[in-house]
Design an enzyme around this catalytic site. Sequence first.
Site, PDB file in Angstrom:
ATOM      1  N   HIS A   1       2.395 -10.698  20.444  1.00 23.21           N
ATOM      2  CA  HIS A   1       0.804 -10.730  20.478  1.00 23.21           C
ATOM      3  C   HIS A   1       0.630  -9.261  20.316  1.00 23.21           C
ATOM      4  CE1 HIS A   1       0.632 -15.088  21.120  1.00 23.21           C
ATOM      5  NE2 HIS A   1       1.491 -14.752  22.066  1.00 23.21           N
TER       6      HIS A   1
ATOM      7  N   SER B   1      -6.103  14.992   5.030  1.00 24.08           N
ATOM      8  CA  SER B   1      -7.537  14.480   5.313  1.00 24.08           C
ATOM      9  C   SER B   1      -7.957  15.743   4.288  1.00 24.08           C
ATOM     10  CB  SER B   1      -8.059  14.236   6.409  1.00 24.08           C
ATOM     11  OG  SER B   1      -9.467  14.256   6.379  1.00 24.08           O
TER      12      SER B   1
ATOM     13  N   GLU C   1       0.991   2.789   4.042  1.00 26.74           N
ATOM     14  CA  GLU C   1      -0.154   2.093   3.670  1.00 26.74           C
ATOM     15  C   GLU C   1      -0.112   1.552   2.217  1.00 26.74           C
ATOM     16  OE1 GLU C   1      -3.071   4.463   6.804  1.00 26.74           O
ATOM     17  OE2 GLU C   1      -3.332   4.624   4.822  1.00 26.74           O
TER      18      GLU C   1
END
Length: 463
Positions: free
Chosen positions: A157, A278, A291
């Site tokens: 979890h 970035s 990703e």
Amino acid sequence: MALKLWAGRFSKEVDSKVNDFNSSISFDSRMYREDIEGSIAHATMLGEQGILSDGDAMQIIAGLKQILADIEAGTLAIDPQAEDIHTFVEGELTARIGDAGKRLHTGRSRNDQVALDLRLYLKKQVDLLYGETKALCEVVAKQADAYADTVMPGYTHLQRAQPITFGHHLLAWGEMLLRDLGRLQDCKKRMDCSPLGCGALAGTTYPLNRERTADLLGLAAVARNSLDGVSDRDYALELCSALSILMMHLSRFSEEIILWCSWEFKFIELDDAYSTGSSIMPQKKNPDVAELVRGKAGRVYGDLMGLLTAMKGLPLAYNKDMQEDKEAVFDAVDTAHLCLTTFAPMLATMKVLPQNMRKAAAGGFINATDCADYLVSKGLPFRDAYKATGSLVARCIELGTTLEALPLEEYRAVCDRFDSDVYDFISLDTCVSQRKVLGGPAPENVKAQAQAMLERLKEGTAL
């Protein structure tokens, strides 16, 4: 105007937009080698069977080989105006050798021709995908061996649960990849079949030797039913399915890498070659490769669902809908190639931060089960031991401490069976090293399992 193999029946030209709509050359041109190989095998068999003269067969084979050589040398460009790769090759052959080229299609339909080309192409791609998946699995096993004794928290979890090692965690992904290898092997078995000789749907009256063409092409069997031979795309669906499961594994693995790279975890750091920055925040180092792999999984799922949907309502035998098979399966194959060949070096070059893993393992009471097991070893029933340990965890939270630092008198206040040896019993190193059960995270287990995995990969026994 490009040659159309079916032009005899028609008295007027097809609308130019319909030509564009009908054309598949933009994507099936990648099968030029398989189309030529299939045609060479077909012509060889036709000559051996006396269906073509030896002279025509030899002329066709020589012409096809030269076309292949010219395409690969870059001296022959595939005509984008051709309807498909089959039309282009046959048209080019006929332009070069004359009437003999027109005899190549004897005893053959584009239906069995395209089915053959796709099987041959995908069979080669499966071998490449197998090698790339194997290479990734080897990286996983080697990293697991290197970090067999690096303690980290295991999660359920996404909550810290029990102590394991980083090597043990990596081996879980290795097992999934082994199953992916098994699925690719299994998929290839059903792909390894020749539809050549099935014709449009009902075979042919020519005395073809179908086993001979299959043998010439290195295929293990021939399609037993001509209807099935031209309308079966199970092998493409099966490959898309296997790749969807593989991509699901890579996506889940990517999710963990993304979490591990975050400052909240900081278990690993990706090499600069597999990260980006970035445009506005100079401090950022983003796990874009992971990703993108995670995102591309959905693309492969879409390829599978698109092909399933295209096939679901089709009557036998061939229908033009089946032209949609290629773009879907080609995209799934291309995407998997790209992800596998990027993921493996990303994993091989990552920097592991054992001290951060150890620090995370020290919090969250992940040795609570071991504390309960300590009481079980002293004769207490597990449910009573479980309840006593829960009370100890609550007391630790109240005092702002851990089970390792909790004074012995606090233990005894809950249960008089605790003694000073409890601290050694619940230490993280003991918790991990004593989990020697088969498949458990004890370092000696992990090293043995990693080596066994490498051996299986070397031997080719994925399952």
